[in-house]
Design a protein around this motif. Structure first.
Motif, PDB file in Angstrom:
ATOM      1  N   LEU A  28       0.826  -1.207   0.000  1.00  0.00           N
ATOM      2  CA  LEU A  28       0.000   0.000   0.000  1.00  0.00           C
ATOM      3  C   LEU A  28       0.858   1.254   0.000  1.00  0.00           C
ATOM      4  CD1 LEU A  28      -2.932   0.930   0.050  1.00  0.00           C
ATOM      5  CD2 LEU A  28      -2.842   0.923   2.548  1.00  0.00           C
ATOM      6  N   LEU A  68      -7.110  -2.314  -0.223  1.00  0.00           N
ATOM      7  CA  LEU A  68      -8.338  -1.720   0.325  1.00  0.00           C
ATOM      8  C   LEU A  68      -9.482  -2.737   0.317  1.00  0.00           C
ATOM      9  CD1 LEU A  68      -8.258   1.809  -1.368  1.00  0.00           C
ATOM     10  CD2 LEU A  68      -7.544   1.202   0.945  1.00  0.00           C
ATOM     11  N   ASP A 127     -12.334  -1.936   3.025  1.00  0.00           N
ATOM     12  CA  ASP A 127     -12.517  -0.485   3.002  1.00  0.00           C
ATOM     13  C   ASP A 127     -13.465  -0.127   1.858  1.00  0.00           C
ATOM     14  OD1 ASP A 127     -12.371   2.259   2.928  1.00  0.00           O
ATOM     15  OD2 ASP A 127     -10.185   2.343   3.097  1.00  0.00           O
ATOM     16  N   GLY A 159     -13.069   3.572   0.555  1.00  0.00           N
ATOM     17  CA  GLY A 159     -11.861   3.740  -0.250  1.00  0.00           C
ATOM     18  C   GLY A 159     -11.982   3.076  -1.605  1.00  0.00           C
ATOM     19  N   CYS A 181     -14.497  -7.394  -1.351  1.00  0.00           N
ATOM     20  CA  CYS A 181     -14.893  -6.505  -0.255  1.00  0.00           C
ATOM     21  C   CYS A 181     -16.240  -6.940   0.331  1.00  0.00           C
ATOM     22  CB  CYS A 181     -14.961  -5.069  -0.759  1.00  0.00           C
ATOM     23  SG  CYS A 181     -15.188  -3.831   0.536  1.00  0.00           S
TER      24      CYS A 181
END
Length: 1016
Positions: free
Chosen positions: A698, A728, A733, A736, A767
């Motif tokens: 990252l 992310l 996230d 993000g 995600c």
């Protein structure tokens, strides 16, 4: 200087105002030099005190016995390969005998003290690092680099290489550079150490901005420097200086001496017709080669466009205008020669000889006028002329008329030896009109500089050779060649401008050489605009014409060459073009790119064919890319062409084996001059993500995206952002990732970058899974795969395979997951690499038949037994969590808890908070001691094992969601099972479930006693 006074004493420090932070950082670096090496860059506008801070560092280092090596960049030497490095290492050349012969010879050839073939790429960098390490082993070393913005790109590459390897050495590097966009930087394309975007990235361990002083600090410094200044004048000075220490020192003196009416400045070149400066023989990087002087008129557009207001440097440069104009013509011309001639012309003996031949005034008087002006000082000990400030040189060239600059270049050319490369460059800067003989000489010098790894410098020299060429076709060919040099040297915006100029010179159609032109256009458009279109539109046709032997033979290397030579040039470009085509094919899925690469891969080298096979397959029993890659890396010779290393690196990327080839990295870093840091950082950031080094991935991705955006490198920015998106998404996230999708989605779709658009959707699936939203994940995942098989031309699909399967299983579509996995196995995806095989094995474990306990255990054990499975921590932890849920559903609580704890530890270490939450909730279910467990080891005679478990929990009064949480299923899946359970038990409601189970338990008690229901 930023301070008030220089205390007495040989190594006394300047007393600085408003620079406590910078002084403290320098002091800390020097104090820790024996334990760790580091690098600091001081960045600020001219006159802000960067050189004074370097004097602080030098004084402290010398007082503590640290060896000091220095370099001061000069505009006139910015185009001379390894000129800055020469200043740093010259005091150490006596120690080169301690180096291995290869490193010693490479370093000595680069620095001009040994004849022989030029060194390859970063062999010089490795030798420089070894020499510094040898010196530092006896005594710590501090390297002070002043005016880094004038360092030549070849030296800048070495400084960057050294900086990245300082940590284990007792070496501190402190550099000072101007902020990008200073108007007194006057060459159109200076080879800055900061890089093309103007940022000090080569020495970026810690960048300390040396900005203007605040109002209180400026007032304090002004009172110290000029205690008797009247209040009104003081306010005027503070207002005009804007916190610049040099202006605070100089402005009061100017106010005391009212200036005479100022003469008008020379006409600004930007108001003249395009190309006028070149036709007039005016100076500048593109016209004057390595020694081409700064004109003051030709500010680099790439830098100047970053600023809307007049840069501070322009105002400070005018501070010396009156002093320069007050000099007699003879003294001013001598100073102009010194300003344009670099270190050679700053020797007093050289200047004296020039003055005695040409000046109307005796040298003694000239020297007195120069000393009295305060613009420069002749040191009687060293015999060198030192300018008061770098701005003096800029002011001298800015104020000089074009004819005066040409005259100064002629004097320098006459003073240099006939065989000196600088002589040719000064002749080129002095030339007016065209001169084919001189153009040929300059062309040869450019080729020599490029062969030594100085493509960035060679581009400007070749462009000037084009300007001296009388024939339009030759002019265009040399401009294309210059553009290729600029592209290889990392100066892509210069390459674009040179290609545009070549297009204007071409009489009909596209400029020649066609292959070189196509490659430069394709490469620059992809990098700068993120546009793969030119690669697909131009490169296949060029490859076809190369195969057919077409072309007019003009290749820019001479006025006329044979068609065989032209074919040879196209053949040399075959591998770079194939590499670019494969990159474009992978990122777009464009059939034209795939077809062109496939057609010509067999005609290229074995390494090119290997790269093609790695990405395109087929992944059958004969697929042996990983083995052949290891053999190719081990066999890569030290002098291997750059294209081969690029191909091997891209091959390793295809099989997710970047981290397995340290030998490739070392060869790549030391030997290949246009292996950009950005590309290396992109593939390594991806490798860091795959192997659980998420923080590193990252950090590199964010820094790379910021740098690429500032430089306008759209393709690199896009890939860096995608790498950041992987972390992310895995960390859950959502905000993000949504912001990333908004920034990348539409541009990627518009540029047909299918890799980015589909991987963004895959990251959304990941995600959603992290947050336990299986249905949402499935809605997204189903768009990644066409009905009936694997999506074509998607060598990146394996990265989403585990997510797709988990989304399908979690939403009750296990059969679809198993169907896809059969297609994946049939396609041979697991043969591609160890990473591919592991992900396929993990996905098969998640999709195992939940009614076949033996298959389930066999699949999970295959994951755990996979070689180096622990080096892929995130997918391994996901498998462990899924296994824990499966084991709990079968009342195997101890092994379930073991897997759950391992998964939780991995998720916590990676910062995958939603996944850690899932593991923690599962572990809590396994840790409840009260009451008997649900009877999950037996099955109802009419129901499957899973249906029996669901029926028992529903009989206890649990809702579908609660049952799903217990068993690791979605509520929808639970409902589907109940739809089948009701008719099997002959019931129509949940309320009848308990009675139906009790009746079945009573009937079967004699044959196999049914366990009592658990306490709620």
């Amino acid at each position: 200087m930023s301070g008030a006074e220089i205390p007495e004493g040989r190594w006394a420090e300047p007393v600085l105002t408003g620079r406590d932070t910078q002084v403290a950082a320098i002091g800390a670096a020097l104090a820790d030099i024996t334990s760790t090496g580091t690098a600091i860059v001081l960045r600020g506008d001219p006159g802000t005190g960067k050189s004074a801070l370097l004097r602080v560092a030098e004084a402290r280092a010398r007082r503590t016995g640290i060896r000091v090596l220095r370099m001061t960049g000069a505009e006139a030497e910015a185009g001379l390969a390894f000129a800055a490095l020469h200043q740093v290492l010259w005091p150490l050349l006596g120690d080169t005998r301690a180096l291995p012969a290869g490193q010693r010879y490479a370093l000595e050839r680069a620095l001009g003290v040994r004849d022989g073939a030029p060194p390859e790429g970063f062999a010089v960098a490795g030798a420089a690092l070894a020499l510094l390490a040898h010196t530092a082993a006896h005594r710590p070393v501090v390297v002070l680099l002043d005016d880094l913005q004038w360092a030549d790109p070849s030296s800048a590459d070495v400084f960057r290489y050294v900086r990245r390897r300082l940590a284990p050495l007792p070496v501190v590097v402190i550099g000072a550079t101007r902020c990008a966009g200073a108007a007194d930087r006057t060459e159109p394309e200076p080879p800055l150490v900061q890089g093309e975007d103007g940022r000090a990235e080569h020495l970026s361990d810690r960048v300390l901005d040396v900005g203007p002083l605040d109002e209180q600090q400026a007032a304090q410094l002004l009172r110290t420097l000029h205690p008797c200044l009247p209040e009104r004048a003081r306010r005027r000075v503070l207002r005009a200086a804007g916190g610049n220490p040099l202006a605070l020192r100089e402005l009061p003196a100017r106010m005391r001496c009212p200036a005479a009416d100022r003469l008008a400045l020379p006409q600004d070149a930007r108001t003249a017709a395009p190309g006028a400066a070149q036709r007039d023989g005016g100076p500048g990087k593109n016209q004057g080669g390595a020694d081409g002087p700064p004109s003051g008129d030709d500010c680099d557009p790439e830098i100047a466009d970053l600023f809307d207001e007049l840069p501070l440097g322009e105002r400070l440069g005018r501070l010396y205008e009156d002093r320069v104009r007050a000099l007699p013509d003879s003294a001013r011309r001598v100073l102009l020669v010194a300003a344009l001639g670099g270190t050679f012309a700053q020797h007093v003996t050289v200047l004296r000889g020039i003055a005695e031949r040409t000046a109307a005034m005796p040298w003694v008087e000239i020297g007195e006028h120069i000393e009295t002006s305060g613009l420069a000082h002749a040191d009687p000990v060293t015999g060198r002329l030192t300018f008061r400030h770098p701005l003096v040189r800029g002011c001298l060239t800015h104020l000089a008329a074009p004819a005066e600059r040409r005259a100064a270049h002629r004097l320098l050319a006459d003073a240099l030896p006939v065989a000196s490369p600088r002589r040719t460059m000064h002749r080129a800067s002095a030339a007016l009109g065209t001169d084919d003989e001189l153009a040929a000489l300059l062309h040869a010098e450019a080729d020599g500089v490029a062969a030594r790894g100085g493509e960035a410098e060679a581009a400007g020299m070749m462009a000037r050779a084009a300007g001296l060429s009388a024939d339009a076709a030759v002019r265009a060919a040399r401009l294309v060649t210059a553009a290729a040099m600029a592209a290889r040297g990392g100066r892509l915006r210069l390459a674009v401008r040179l290609v545009t100029a070549a297009e204007a010179e071409a009489l009909v159609g596209r400029p020649e050489p066609a292959a070189l032109y196509a490659f430069v256009v394709a490469y620059t458009r992809l990098q700068l605009d993120g546009d793969p279109g030119p690669s697909v539109d131009l490169l296949p046709g060029v490859l076809e014409s190369s195969e057919a032997g077409e072309g007019d033979g003009t290749d820019g290397l001479s006025v006329s060459v044979s068609s065989a030579a032209a074919r040879g040039q196209r053949a040399a470009l075959l591998e770079p073009m194939l590499f670019l085509l494969i990159v474009v094919a992978v990122h777009t899925g464009d059939e034209r790119a795939w077809a062109a690469a496939e057609r010509h891969a067999a005609d290229a080298s074995e390494l090119a064919a290997l790269c093609w096979r790695a990405w395109a397959g087929p992944f059958d029993a004969g697929y042996d890319v990983p083995r052949r890659l290891r053999e190719a890396v081990a066999a890569l010779p030290a002098d291997q062409e750059t294209a081969a290393a690029w191909l091997l690196l891209w091959t390793a990327t295809a099989v997710d084996a970047i981290g397995e080839h340290d030998a490739l990295w070392s060869r790549f870093a030391r030997r290949h001059v246009y292996a950009t840091d950005a590309f290396i950082d992109i593939v390594r950031a991806h490798d860091d993500f795959l192997h659980g080094r998420w923080d590193a991935s990252l950090a590199v991705s964010r820094r790379g995206a910021e740098t690429s955006a500032a430089a306008g490198y759209a393709f690199n920015e896009l890939l860096f952002l995608y790498n950041a998106g992987q972390v992310l998404a895995a960390r859950g996230d959502r905000a993000g990732l949504a912001a990333l999708k908004a920034a990348l989605g539409a541009p990627s779709a518009g540029r047909r970058l299918r890799f980015v658009t589909e991987r963004l959707r895959g990251l959304e699936v990941l995600c959603a899974l992290g947050h336990g939203r299986a249905e949402e994940a499935w809605r997204l995942a189903r768009r990644l795969v066409p009905p009936g098989g694997i999506p074509p031309r998607t060598p990146w699909f394996h990265l989403s395979l585990l997510d797709w399967v988990q989304a399908a299983v979690g939403s009750g579509r296990r059969a679809e997951a198993r169907r896809l996995l059969r297609a994946v196995r049939a396609a041979g995806t697991a043969q591609a690499s160890a990473q591919h095989a592991f992900l396929v094995t993990a996905a098969e474990a998640l999709a195992a038949d939940d009614q076949d306990d033996e298959e389930v255990e066999r699949r999970y054990e295959a994951v755990y037994a996979f070689p180096d499975a622990e080096h892929r921590p995130f997918p391994l932890a996901r498998v462990r969590l899924a296994h824990a849920v499966q084991l709990r559903s079968r009342s195997r609580y101890e092994p379930a808890a073991t897997h759950c704890r391992a998964a939780l530890g991995t998720f916590a270490r990676l910062g995958a908070t939603p996944w850690a939450g899932q593991a923690a909730r599962e572990l809590a279910l396994l840790s409840v001691p009260a009451g008997p467990r649900p009877p999950l080891t037996e099955r109802h005679p009419l129901l499957s094992a899973q249906e029996s478990r669901i029926a028992e929990l529903v009989a206890q009064g649990l809702t579908n969601r609660q049952v799903g949480e217990r068993l690791g299923l979605s509520p929808r899946t639970v409902g589907t099972h109940l739809y089948k359970i009701f008719p099997k038990l002959g019931i129509t409601s949940r309320a009848a479930m308990a009675r139906a189970l009790e009746e079945a338990r009573t009937a079967a008690r004699e044959a196999a006693p049914w366990p009592a229901p658990p306490a709620r």
